[in-house]
Design an enzyme around this catalytic site. Structure first.
Site, mmCIF file in Angstrom:
data_model
loop_
_atom_site.group_PDB
_atom_site.id
_atom_site.type_symbol
_atom_site.label_atom_id
_atom_site.label_comp_id
_atom_site.label_asym_id
_atom_site.label_seq_id
_atom_site.Cartn_x
_atom_site.Cartn_y
_atom_site.Cartn_z
ATOM 1 N N SER A 113 0.848 -1.185 0.000
ATOM 2 C CA SER A 113 0.000 0.000 0.000
ATOM 3 C C SER A 113 0.885 1.237 0.000
ATOM 4 O O SER A 113 2.023 1.189 0.497
ATOM 5 C CB SER A 113 -0.854 -0.032 1.264
ATOM 6 N N SER A 114 0.349 2.346 -0.492
ATOM 7 C CA SER A 114 1.163 3.572 -0.502
ATOM 8 C C SER A 114 1.407 4.111 0.913
ATOM 9 O O SER A 114 2.282 4.952 1.104
ATOM 10 C CB SER A 114 0.488 4.646 -1.357
ATOM 11 N N CYS A 115 0.660 3.616 1.910
ATOM 12 C CA CYS A 115 0.854 4.134 3.269
ATOM 13 C C CYS A 115 2.105 3.568 3.944
ATOM 14 O O CYS A 115 2.434 3.939 5.060
ATOM 15 C CB CYS A 115 -0.378 3.902 4.131
ATOM 16 N N TYR A 142 -1.492 -0.583 10.007
ATOM 17 C CA TYR A 142 -1.638 -1.229 8.695
ATOM 18 C C TYR A 142 -0.314 -1.141 7.938
ATOM 19 O O TYR A 142 0.138 -2.115 7.322
ATOM 20 C CB TYR A 142 -2.745 -0.501 7.936
ATOM 21 N N LYS A 146 2.081 -4.102 6.390
ATOM 22 C CA LYS A 146 2.380 -4.180 4.952
ATOM 23 C C LYS A 146 3.896 -4.151 4.712
ATOM 24 O O LYS A 146 4.392 -4.820 3.805
ATOM 25 C CB LYS A 146 1.689 -3.039 4.205
ATOM 26 N N HIS A 185 -13.092 4.186 2.644
ATOM 27 C CA HIS A 185 -12.155 5.206 2.203
ATOM 28 C C HIS A 185 -12.948 6.378 1.634
ATOM 29 O O HIS A 185 -14.163 6.355 1.530
ATOM 30 C CB HIS A 185 -11.190 4.627 1.161
HETATM 31 P P1 GDP Z 1 -6.118 7.742 3.872
HETATM 32 O O1 GDP Z 1 -5.750 7.997 2.441
HETATM 33 O O2 GDP Z 1 -5.393 6.608 4.493
HETATM 34 O O3 GDP Z 1 -5.996 9.028 4.698
HETATM 35 O O4 GDP Z 1 -7.641 7.250 3.936
HETATM 36 P P2 GDP Z 1 -9.086 7.818 3.520
HETATM 37 O O5 GDP Z 1 -9.392 7.463 2.115
HETATM 38 O O6 GDP Z 1 -10.040 7.312 4.546
HETATM 39 O O7 GDP Z 1 -9.046 9.414 3.678
HETATM 40 C C1 GDP Z 1 -8.434 10.246 2.739
HETATM 41 C C2 GDP Z 1 -8.710 11.712 3.046
HETATM 42 O O8 GDP Z 1 -10.082 12.006 2.771
HETATM 43 C C3 GDP Z 1 -8.455 12.141 4.488
HETATM 44 O O9 GDP Z 1 -7.876 13.439 4.460
HETATM 45 C C4 GDP Z 1 -9.870 12.235 5.052
HETATM 46 O O10 GDP Z 1 -9.989 13.149 6.139
HETATM 47 C C5 GDP Z 1 -10.622 12.762 3.835
HETATM 48 N N1 GDP Z 1 -12.084 12.575 3.898
HETATM 49 C C6 GDP Z 1 -12.999 13.554 3.692
HETATM 50 N N2 GDP Z 1 -14.240 13.098 3.891
HETATM 51 C C7 GDP Z 1 -14.112 11.781 4.199
HETATM 52 C C8 GDP Z 1 -15.073 10.764 4.511
HETATM 53 O O11 GDP Z 1 -16.267 10.970 4.554
HETATM 54 N N3 GDP Z 1 -14.565 9.512 4.761
HETATM 55 C C9 GDP Z 1 -13.216 9.241 4.702
HETATM 56 N N4 GDP Z 1 -12.798 7.978 4.942
HETATM 57 N N5 GDP Z 1 -12.298 10.205 4.440
HETATM 58 C C10 GDP Z 1 -12.743 11.436 4.184
#
Ligand code: GDP
Length: 321
Positions: A113-115, A142, A146, A185
């Site tokens: 994963s990119s994380c 996570y 990974k 996500h």
């Molecule tokens: P990340 O890439 O590991 O940070 O995972 P996410 O896909 O859950 O979140 C990506 C970004 O989208 C973060 O900055 C979140 O705060 C933002 N975000 C905005 N609205 C939402 C929402 O409703 N759900 C999630 N999961 N992220 C959100």
């Protein structure tokens, strides 16, 4: 593009995690490869159990394995269930890798994963940035699991000569995603929220965080195509980033999703929710030099995903309305 160094034609190929977002896309993609796709029934094979995985592998005798199985989730799930994200993922990957060695699997591709990259690593993220600094705290559990998976593939290659490899997909989205607001996500979460806001004729929709973080997003069927490409064309201790190299801010992403869904109201940013890592975009030089680029445009990918959401989770989507 070079000729494949590993042909899937006529092979028995196990997609571990076939019901997940990327696993199900891999099963769809492999239909075009003239190979036998193997899937382990979830009620009989708990991938966290070494005995069950070893037994399954001995019976199924795969020649190639995609390790797409993992406990996954968005920023909230990662942050609130750290033990599950670490323990389950360590067990799943260690069990599959060890059983694959015993079963003399010819080739294995582990999905990272990119994380895995340090929070403050230079962007775009190059493969060499692994383990050069501290991780983003919200998904470190996570990420550590990974990273262990990547190291397992490398270690088994070094010590046992196994052709075990790793690919690092960026953030994925597409049909089959999890649209549950607390587990998902950002793409499915915002899509479900925009859909609901449109149906309810709400004037406003909430977006977590400040809207400023930057993310790279890859359509899941492109990811599956890239993974098949890497299974065929890449072998080595070095892993390969799988992404588009293109980034978008969360605010811009939210506006694009609203357009696709047809919600014309206002966006409200909830700053009590975490932003996570400020920027996450892959350097895809290695992948592009091998001859693969993602074919699906971003809006097209979002439109297909929305169509899938409405068609497949119709009752849920309507109930939400
Ligand atoms: P990340 O890439 O590991 O940070 O995972 P996410 O896909 O859950 O979140 C990506 C970004 O989208 C973060 O900055 C979140 O705060 C933002 N975000 C905005 N609205 C939402 C929402 O409703 N759900 C999630 N999961 N992220 C959100």
């Amino acid at each position: 593009m070079s000729a494949p160094c590993f042909a899937l034609h006529g092979k028995r190929v196990w997609v571990a995690g076939h019901r997940g977002l990327v696993g199900s896309a891999l099963v769809r993609r492999l239909e075009a490869e003239d190979c036998e796709v193997l899937t382990a029934p979830r009620d009989r094979v708990d991938l966290r159990s070494p005995d069950q995985v070893t037994r399954w592998m001995a019976i199924a005798r795969p020649q190639a394995v995609f390790v797409a199985a993992a406990r996954v989730g968005g920023i909230h799930a990662n942050d609130t269930r750290p033990a599950e994200f670490l323990y389950d993922n360590l067990l799943i990957e260690a069990n599959i890798v060890e059983a694959a060695r015993h079963a003399e699997v010819e080739k294995l591709l582990f999905l990272g994963s990119s994380c895995i990259y340090p929070r403050d690593a230079p962007q775009p993220l190059k493969e060499e940035a692994l383990l050069t600094g501290p991780l983003e705290p919200t998904n470190q559990w996570y990420a550590i699991a990974k990273i262990a998976g990547i190291k397992l593939a490398q270690a088994y290659r070094r010590q046992y000569g196994c052709d075990f490899n790793a690919a690092m997909p960026t953030n994925l989205y597409g049909p089959g995603d999890n649209f549950d607001l607390l587990q998902s996500h950002v793409v499915p979460a915002l899509m479900a929220k925009a859909h609901r806001a449109r149906i309810e004729r709400s004037p406003v929709m909430t977006v977590w965080g400040t809207g400023t973080p930057l993310r790279e997003l890859l359509y899941v069927d492109d990811a599956a195509d890239g993974l098949v490409f890497l299974m065929q064309h890449h072998s080595g201790e070095d892993f390969v980033n799988l992404g588009t190299g293109v980034e978008i801010s969360i605010a811009e992403l939210a506006a694009t999703i609203c357009r696709v869904v047809g919600f014309a109201g206002r966006l409200e940013f909830d700053r009590t929710k975490p932003d996570g890592t400020p920027r996450k975009v892959m350097d895809v030089f290695r992948l592009h030099s091998m001859g693969w680029t993602a074919p699906t445009g971003f809006e097209e990918g979002l439109e297909r995903t929305y169509r899938w959401y409405v068609d497949n989770l119709g009752s849920q989507a309507r109930a939400a309305g």
